[in-house]
Design a protein around this motif. Structure first.
Motif, PDB file in Angstrom:
ATOM      1  N   ARG A  54       2.166   9.253  -5.938  1.00  0.00           N
ATOM      2  CA  ARG A  54       2.388  10.543  -5.285  1.00  0.00           C
ATOM      3  C   ARG A  54       1.177  10.990  -4.503  1.00  0.00           C
ATOM      4  N   LEU A  55       0.621  10.044  -3.752  1.00  0.00           N
ATOM      5  CA  LEU A  55      -0.478  10.368  -2.859  1.00  0.00           C
ATOM      6  C   LEU A  55      -0.001  10.159  -1.427  1.00  0.00           C
ATOM      7  N   VAL A  56      -0.727  10.738  -0.502  1.00  0.00           N
ATOM      8  CA  VAL A  56      -0.313  10.633   0.898  1.00  0.00           C
ATOM      9  C   VAL A  56      -1.052   9.478   1.572  1.00  0.00           C
ATOM     10  N   PRO A  57      -0.309   8.443   1.991  1.00  0.00           N
ATOM     11  CA  PRO A  57      -0.959   7.321   2.680  1.00  0.00           C
ATOM     12  C   PRO A  57      -1.208   7.648   4.138  1.00  0.00           C
ATOM     13  N   HIS A  58      -2.237   7.055   4.685  1.00  0.00           N
ATOM     14  CA  HIS A  58      -2.633   7.401   6.040  1.00  0.00           C
ATOM     15  C   HIS A  58      -3.528   6.278   6.558  1.00  0.00           C
ATOM     16  N   SER A  59      -3.603   6.090   7.853  1.00  0.00           N
ATOM     17  CA  SER A  59      -4.443   5.029   8.399  1.00  0.00           C
ATOM     18  C   SER A  59      -5.340   5.539   9.510  1.00  0.00           C
TER      19      SER A  59
ATOM     20  N   ALA B 241       2.719   4.679  11.089  1.00  0.00           N
ATOM     21  CA  ALA B 241       3.756   3.650  10.961  1.00  0.00           C
ATOM     22  C   ALA B 241       3.306   2.517  10.045  1.00  0.00           C
ATOM     23  N   SER B 242       4.279   1.849   9.443  1.00  0.00           N
ATOM     24  CA  SER B 242       3.999   0.692   8.605  1.00  0.00           C
ATOM     25  C   SER B 242       4.202  -0.586   9.416  1.00  0.00           C
TER      26      SER B 242
ATOM     27  N   VAL C  91      -8.404   1.371   8.674  1.00  0.00           N
ATOM     28  CA  VAL C  91      -8.900   1.838   7.379  1.00  0.00           C
ATOM     29  C   VAL C  91      -7.738   2.575   6.731  1.00  0.00           C
ATOM     30  N   ARG C  92      -7.402   2.196   5.507  1.00  0.00           N
ATOM     31  CA  ARG C  92      -6.273   2.821   4.842  1.00  0.00           C
ATOM     32  C   ARG C  92      -6.769   3.854   3.851  1.00  0.00           C
ATOM     33  N   LEU C  93      -6.146   5.002   3.878  1.00  0.00           N
ATOM     34  CA  LEU C  93      -6.616   6.091   3.024  1.00  0.00           C
ATOM     35  C   LEU C  93      -5.496   6.656   2.170  1.00  0.00           C
ATOM     36  N   LEU C  94      -5.865   7.164   1.025  1.00  0.00           N
ATOM     37  CA  LEU C  94      -4.937   7.909   0.182  1.00  0.00           C
ATOM     38  C   LEU C  94      -5.518   9.298   0.005  1.00  0.00           C
TER      39      LEU C  94
ATOM     40  N   PHE D  85       0.824  -1.201   0.000  1.00  0.00           N
ATOM     41  CA  PHE D  85       0.000   0.000   0.000  1.00  0.00           C
ATOM     42  C   PHE D  85       0.864   1.260   0.000  1.00  0.00           C
ATOM     43  N   THR D  86       1.874   1.230   0.836  1.00  0.00           N
ATOM     44  CA  THR D  86       2.759   2.388   0.928  1.00  0.00           C
ATOM     45  C   THR D  86       3.498   2.634  -0.387  1.00  0.00           C
TER      46      THR D  86
END
Lengths: 294, 294
Positions: free
Chosen positions: A141-146, A209-210, A178-181, A133-134
């Motif tokens: 070039r999107l910002v990953p976030h959880s 964190a991953s 929940v994972r977001l971009l 996912f990361t």
DNA sequence: AAGTGGTCTAGACCACCCC
DNA sequence: GGGTGGTCTAGACCACTTA
């Protein structure tokens, strides 16, 4: 007297004083300490901590990436390369084997070694393992976030125990996210790790964190992931998290990740929004030599 | 290394020499049978057409499969194995490397070689590449079958040409099939191959034949498959073929298969009925050596 | 310090491709 | 035949683990 490296880039190897490009490509290879009278030997040197075959592989790889060796081109014969790089044939072949595995080269028995189109930019876009996912996020070039829904240890149920080859009741760290971009919900990730394998897990902030990285930092060597992939309708429970209507398609990826000894470390179930995510990978097949009749 | 089949070629390997007797040479690790009687020397013989390192690998593998070497067990030291198998250390290590790649063994520097739980039955159920339709059928003991919707050559469209790196208008063989297991429709498979790569394609009966096998027989060396996987709703055109209601989830697998020189050979789009199929594969991750500070 | 895997070498022979 | 990759060997040294 000066040995040349392939066709186009005669300057890189064998020239003592200039020779900067190769030095950087290989490693430290501190030229100042050179014996002064052995120019050819300066090509690859034992000063670097990297094994010779890795260095050799890097040299060739950099020639390809640089464009000095175009796809379809033939490499010099092995024995000649050995002389230029000042390594033995066995070592050279180990370097070449690495490049084959990376898809950069291929050999034909009586003919020679050829550059094979892939292996450079293509290689990076098509990882040989599932793109995480990361990694996807970085590529796009999107910002990953959880958004963490649960991060707590609980005794393992019967099903979980069987999946991870542990005793039922063993403390299991559950991480539901929940994972977001860019703040758009993409997937629900439900993971479980035996707490004993990484006791620090509960202290980590998984908003950023991953999980994978945390496990690697804990000294676990994750080597294999047995995976199933299927397509399903989203159920009423998951739908709101993904901002989907009930019944819309989702991609279900289930993995059991094993370490080098074959011990299950992590069970993970990821439910991707069908319309917003696409798995990418590149499968390779080792060259085989199964002649049916000689 | 990881890494290996993505087509229906699981059974191609020509196992000529059964070589069962040799097995004892490795497992018994009998120190008393020293140089005195020379029984170990008979272990591997040059009479076989297989390379020594393949033979050695098979011997060890068979010991593991047979259960003589349990997971977690340590192997004898390399130098001892060399003596028992009567091969050099380099050759032995090549055999061991193969088993590592298959996930059957792992080594630790100063400690030794260890059997790693996987690699036997598990290995076969979790192929390192996507399990093909034919392989799945075999595993489930179902009868695979195809309904051919189209099998004809047509000039390549712009999109197709770009996908396969050929000129638009180049003759392209199209093969559209409904794939069934025990007469239940499972997937729609839409494939395209430049006709020049296998001119005999139009003559083949694809109700039963395997496209991969035909391409391999034509001398094409399929090495890599760049793949994307996603989940979608089935559209009104496809729904009846799969016996589904419109809007139900399907699994979309798109692959571009390349040969050893990186040339695209086959484009394939498979639409699996979500409720009736599940992709299975095992991803491996190369051991990395990315220390930030040495 | 002993045991063990990781790397490397120099040289040999064989099998395949192409002239 | 000559060139080329594929296999194999015997021996050496180094680096890591374990005691």
């Amino acid at each position: 007297m000066v040995h040349k490296w392939f066709s186009a880039t005669g300057e890189v190897i064998g020239v003592r004083s200039p020779a900067p490009s190769i030095a950087t490509a290989v490693g430290t290879a501190d030229p100042s300490s050179g014996p002064g009278t052995e120019p050819a030997a300066a090509a690859l040197l034992t000063a670097s901590p990297e094994p010779l075959w890795i260095q050799a592989s890097n040299v060739i790889r950099s020639e390809i990436d640089k464009g000095a060796l175009q796809p379809g081109t033939r490499l010099p014969p092995e024995r000649e390369l050995c002389a230029q790089l000042n390594i033995s044939r066995v070592t050279l072949r180990k370097a070449l084997a690495k490049l084959v595995e990376e898809g950069a080269l291929s050999a034909t028995h009586g003919r020679g070694w050829y550059i094979s189109g892939a292996g450079t930019a293509t290689e990076r876009e098509w990882p040989h393992t599932l793109e995480s996912f990361t990694e996807t996020a970085r590529r796009m070039r999107l910002v990953p976030h959880s958004r963490v829904l649960r991060a707590a240890a609980q005794p393992a149920s019967l099903d979980e125990a069987e999946l991870l080859s542990i005793a039922p009741g063993t403390p299991l760290f559950h991480l539901d996210r929940v994972r977001l971009l860019d703040d758009v919900p993409i997937a629900i990730d439900i993971s479980a790790v035996p707490l004993a394998m990484a006791p620090d897990l509960p202290a980590v902030d998984f908003e950023t964190a991953s999980l994978y990285q945390v496990l690697l930092d804990a000294g676990l060597n994750l080597v294999r992931a047995d995976s199933t992939i299927e397509s399903r309708e989203v159920d009423p429970v998951d739908a709101p998290y993904l901002d989907l209507d009930v019944g819309k398609p989702i991609l279900l990826l289930h993995q059991v990740v094993l370490d080098e000894s074959g011990r299950p470390v992590l069970s993970s179930l990821v439910k991707y929004s069908g319309a917003r995510y696409r798995l990418r990978t590149s499968f390779t097949r080792q060259p085989r030599f199964d002649r049916t009749a000689p």
